[in-house]
Design an enzyme around this catalytic site. Sequence first.
Site, PDB file in Angstrom:
ATOM      1  N   ASP A 155     -20.138  40.968  76.322  1.00  0.00           N
ATOM      2  CA  ASP A 155     -19.028  41.302  77.269  1.00  0.00           C
ATOM      3  C   ASP A 155     -19.221  42.725  77.765  1.00  0.00           C
ATOM      4  OD1 ASP A 155     -16.854  41.621  78.944  1.00  0.00           O
ATOM      5  OD2 ASP A 155     -15.377  41.175  77.040  1.00  0.00           O
ATOM      6  N   ALA A 156     -19.964  42.947  78.519  1.00  0.00           N
ATOM      7  CA  ALA A 156     -20.703  44.447  78.907  1.00  0.00           C
ATOM      8  C   ALA A 156     -20.064  44.904  80.185  1.00  0.00           C
ATOM      9  CB  ALA A 156     -22.137  44.355  78.960  1.00  0.00           C
ATOM     10  N   LYS A 157     -19.758  44.005  81.042  1.00  0.00           N
ATOM     11  CA  LYS A 157     -19.238  44.681  82.323  1.00  0.00           C
ATOM     12  C   LYS A 157     -19.913  45.498  83.057  1.00  0.00           C
ATOM     13  CE  LYS A 157     -14.312  43.243  81.093  1.00  0.00           C
ATOM     14  NZ  LYS A 157     -14.582  42.917  79.462  1.00  0.00           N
ATOM     15  N   ARG A 158     -21.380  45.308  83.037  1.00  0.00           N
ATOM     16  CA  ARG A 158     -22.224  46.007  83.815  1.00  0.00           C
ATOM     17  C   ARG A 158     -22.542  45.739  85.234  1.00  0.00           C
ATOM     18  NH1 ARG A 158     -21.937  47.809  78.970  1.00  0.00           N
ATOM     19  NH2 ARG A 158     -23.783  48.445  77.531  1.00  0.00           N
ATOM     20  N   ASP A 165     -13.352  48.815  81.407  1.00  0.00           N
ATOM     21  CA  ASP A 165     -12.770  47.462  80.762  1.00  0.00           C
ATOM     22  C   ASP A 165     -11.136  47.685  80.401  1.00  0.00           C
ATOM     23  OD1 ASP A 165     -12.724  45.363  78.867  1.00  0.00           O
ATOM     24  OD2 ASP A 165     -14.938  45.465  78.542  1.00  0.00           O
TER      25      ASP A 165
END
Lengths: 269, 269
Positions: A94-97, B99
């Site tokens: 879960d890095a939301k890159r 996030d």
Amino acid sequence: MNKQELINQIYAKKSFLCVGLDTDIAKIPEYLLEYEDPVFEFNKSIIDATAEYTIAYKPNSAFYEVDGAKGWLSLEKTIAYIKEHYPEIMVIADAKRGDIGNTSANYAKAFFKTLNADAITVAPYMGLDSVEPFLNFDNKWVILLALTSNKGSKDFQYIDTDRGTLYKTVLYKATEWADSNKLMFVVGATHPEELKEIREILPDYFLLVPGVGAQGGSIEEVAKNGINKECGLIVNSSRGIIYASKDAHFAENAAEEAKKLQQKMQLFL
Amino acid sequence: MNKQELINQIYAKKSFLCVGLDTDIAKIPEYLLEYEDPVFEFNKSIIDATAEYTIAYKPNSAFYEVDGAKGWLSLEKTIAYIKEHYPEIMVIADAKRGDIGNTSANYAKAFFKTLNADAITVAPYMGLDSVEPFLNFDNKWVILLALTSNKGSKDFQYIDTDRGTLYKTVLYKATEWADSNKLMFVVGATHPEELKEIREILPDYFLLVPGVGAQGGSIEEVAKNGINKECGLIVNSSRGIIYASKDAHFAENAAEEAKKLQQKMQLFL
């Protein structure tokens, strides 16, 4: 991991539970601090205790980066441990890159090769060339942010556009980029009504649903509104499981919490 | 670093150049591979050679994460080296994070405390509570993605909304969250017309402008359309400077390229 392998695991374990490994060193049992890598020790115990109820683990990179290079080492070891002992379980970074193409290609390599995760969460704002490099890996998954679980989701995701709210535009556009064998979407459990509508728009895609537990979403609501013929759901719980207690029984207690969720889930499978 | 310190540096050096440290081990001179940490050795040489022309360095996290924990160590050492030898130069972690609040707080700590960067790029999609934790640090900066330099910027950032295109909605909304002492915006050099309009909307905010050089943007166009009374611009070049050559003179050649850009910039200051 391909879609059929994921589905097989869901029906074998009667679970669509993902455990979020958002491991905060300030919240783990004190006696673990004596180990060389307390975060990894904690994760190992949580993983061993919860694996039978769990179809995916989701470490969030923020909780590792906060310790710098040392934290990245804990993350590398955690993923390697899952891959060695529970190869059937999906690892979601879960890095939301998301960055320009040339840069996203490096992120894709970082998460899919160096770390060996099966999936990564990606932010949509920069468009196709920021997402595409992640789609170029076989048996790896992009999980694109659509409607997130947080309060700030109201700020931009609900903005009106020609194709409905912005998050719907993201859905429509991204489904032109990849099918349900490579792409999933994040939809927060805190939006049950919208989840129902999203399922109508996307009958075949898996949805990663965070926000159950500490953030207020309910498994029953999510399952009722989001399930499809192949399950199509990965529901995440982090704090409610991994911090079930802070004493020597933390892993057992985590297992109990995971089991409770799994038992609710099996009613829908 | 506060706004006045940044401005003072710009006028002292007659430069608004940011050098992007997107260091790819496949592109650096081969003889550096003998060092224990070739990426750090490369960065050190580039930094020493270009510091007099440069007001900011911008390492992009993707190029470090691709080497896992080892890469993060190179990043930590690179930032520590800049802070030790050139404390007046701004360090921008180009990380495009964002996030839920609890998680963004960990990213903020990772980049502002553990890594000691002065600024971080942040993705807007998740809204205020994903951005706010980064704003809670004194003398640190959020650089929010508005209009990015890549082709995919067309996919969502130009979508029509009630307040104009989506990137304008991002500008209007985010300027309610923080003033020009804490917040900047990313605007790609590949959109000169839009840059002009953005400057009218935001007379006081600094803009970080990538996309000069390899991506096709021009310094003259950017300066003409984007400059304000305090300069208000940080223009980034990465590949055009750091890969100016691949032999033993790579650092000198990088300095020459940086100087060329600085000389174009001083005409506008």
